[in-house]
Motif scaffolding. Structure first.
Motif, PDB file in Angstrom:
ATOM      1  N   LEU A 122      -4.134   2.584  -0.597  1.00 28.78           N
ATOM      2  CA  LEU A 122      -3.840   2.599  -2.030  1.00 28.78           C
ATOM      3  C   LEU A 122      -2.558   3.311  -2.429  1.00 28.78           C
ATOM      4  O   LEU A 122      -1.877   2.873  -3.355  1.00 28.78           O
ATOM      5  CB  LEU A 122      -5.004   3.255  -2.791  1.00 28.78           C
ATOM      6  N   ALA A 123      -2.230   4.422  -1.764  1.00 26.96           N
ATOM      7  CA  ALA A 123      -1.198   5.282  -2.346  1.00 26.96           C
ATOM      8  C   ALA A 123      -0.188   5.889  -1.382  1.00 26.96           C
ATOM      9  O   ALA A 123       0.886   6.294  -1.823  1.00 26.96           O
ATOM     10  CB  ALA A 123      -1.882   6.423  -3.113  1.00 26.96           C
ATOM     11  N   GLU A 124      -0.485   5.971  -0.115  1.00 27.03           N
ATOM     12  CA  GLU A 124       0.426   6.655   0.798  1.00 27.03           C
ATOM     13  C   GLU A 124       1.767   5.921   0.898  1.00 27.03           C
ATOM     14  O   GLU A 124       1.797   4.683   0.930  1.00 27.03           O
ATOM     15  CB  GLU A 124      -0.211   6.746   2.190  1.00 27.03           C
ATOM     16  N   PRO A 125       2.888   6.646   0.941  1.00 20.96           N
ATOM     17  CA  PRO A 125       4.192   5.991   1.134  1.00 20.96           C
ATOM     18  C   PRO A 125       4.205   5.162   2.420  1.00 20.96           C
ATOM     19  O   PRO A 125       3.826   5.658   3.488  1.00 20.96           O
ATOM     20  CB  PRO A 125       5.171   7.165   1.220  1.00 20.96           C
ATOM     21  N   VAL A 126       4.635   3.908   2.297  1.00 23.04           N
ATOM     22  CA  VAL A 126       4.616   2.990   3.432  1.00 23.04           C
ATOM     23  C   VAL A 126       5.899   2.159   3.435  1.00 23.04           C
ATOM     24  O   VAL A 126       6.683   2.203   2.483  1.00 23.04           O
ATOM     25  CB  VAL A 126       3.388   2.044   3.369  1.00 23.04           C
ATOM     26  N   ASP A 127       6.100   1.380   4.494  1.00 19.87           N
ATOM     27  CA  ASP A 127       7.249   0.480   4.554  1.00 19.87           C
ATOM     28  C   ASP A 127       7.114  -0.628   3.513  1.00 19.87           C
ATOM     29  O   ASP A 127       6.007  -0.944   3.057  1.00 19.87           O
ATOM     30  CB  ASP A 127       7.363  -0.143   5.950  1.00 19.87           C
ATOM     31  N   ALA A 128       8.251  -1.250   3.187  1.00 16.47           N
ATOM     32  CA  ALA A 128       8.285  -2.250   2.120  1.00 16.47           C
ATOM     33  C   ALA A 128       7.334  -3.418   2.380  1.00 16.47           C
ATOM     34  O   ALA A 128       6.661  -3.896   1.461  1.00 16.47           O
ATOM     35  CB  ALA A 128       9.705  -2.762   1.932  1.00 16.47           C
TER      36      ALA A 128
END
Length: 211
Positions: A122-128
């Motif tokens: 839901l929220a963790e910074p991830v790759d595009a």
């Protein structure tokens, strides 16, 4: 004349046994990635860590998935398909409000039981490319809710409203409300608060009110 020292080039074809082994290995890699996401989140789900958890070489992981982002996209699809199936089942029974509330309760309840995995989804910074899959995830939940709302409006059981807009707002509010609790900053009233918000958004403030 054909040179006898050379044989015609024949494309390599995997045997059924080889393909079955590769498919099994792929499943083991995906299962390892899901387990790591649930324990360490996206940041800790490296290709080397997945390989170690699956009991294969890192090269084997890269042969199945060219990058970490490709691997996690596949994990998202697998996990989300299970979550969507759960909320669809929850939305299959009851009156209109009960169906929408059941989706919210199921969505939030399952997330809170696996907080690290849910936070990654839901929220963790991830790759595009993973972020793009996250949007697909939200649209799938929105469609389940919108279908129930549209049915309620058509039958005169809910006030006139844009079903897609209300559903999008509910999914967005649900995800945002869960961020704190999934990160360990929340209390036991998260789901009741979401239910109250949902009922008011649909046009009802009393959870006991029937359609």
């Amino acid at each position: 004349m054909r040179n006898p020292c050379f044989t015609p080039c024949v494309p390599y074809r995997r045997t059924e046994k080889t393909q079955a082994r590769l498919d099994s290995q792929r499943g083991e890699i995906l299962a390892a990635a899901v387990a790591l996401l649930a324990e360490t989140g996206y940041a800790g789900c490296s290709m080397a860590a997945v390989a170690a958890r699956a009991g294969v070489g890192t090269g084997s992981v890269y042969r199945q998935f060219p990058s970490k982002a490709d691997l996690v996209v596949e994990v998202f699809r697998e996990v989300v398909s299970r979550e969507v199936a759960s909320v669809e089942a929850a939305a299959a029974q009851g009156d209109v409000r009960e169906r929408v509330v059941a989706v919210i309760e199921t969505f939030a309840g399952r997330a809170l039981k696996a907080p690290r995995l849910a936070y990654a989804l839901l929220a963790e910074p991830v790759d595009a490319v993973v972020e793009a899959e996250r949007l697909v995830f939200r649209r799938a939940f929105r469609e389940v809710i919108a279908k129930a709302i549209a049915d309620g409006v058509a039958r005169g059981l809910l006030p006139p409203q844009d079903a897609e807009a209300t559903a999008a707002a509910l999914v967005g509010a649900g995800a945002e409300t869960l961020v704190g609790p999934l990160a360990g900053d929340g209390g036991p009233d998260t789901i009741p608060h979401l239910v109250t918000f949902t009922l008011r958004a649909l046009g009802s403030s009393d959870p006991r009110r029937s359609s």
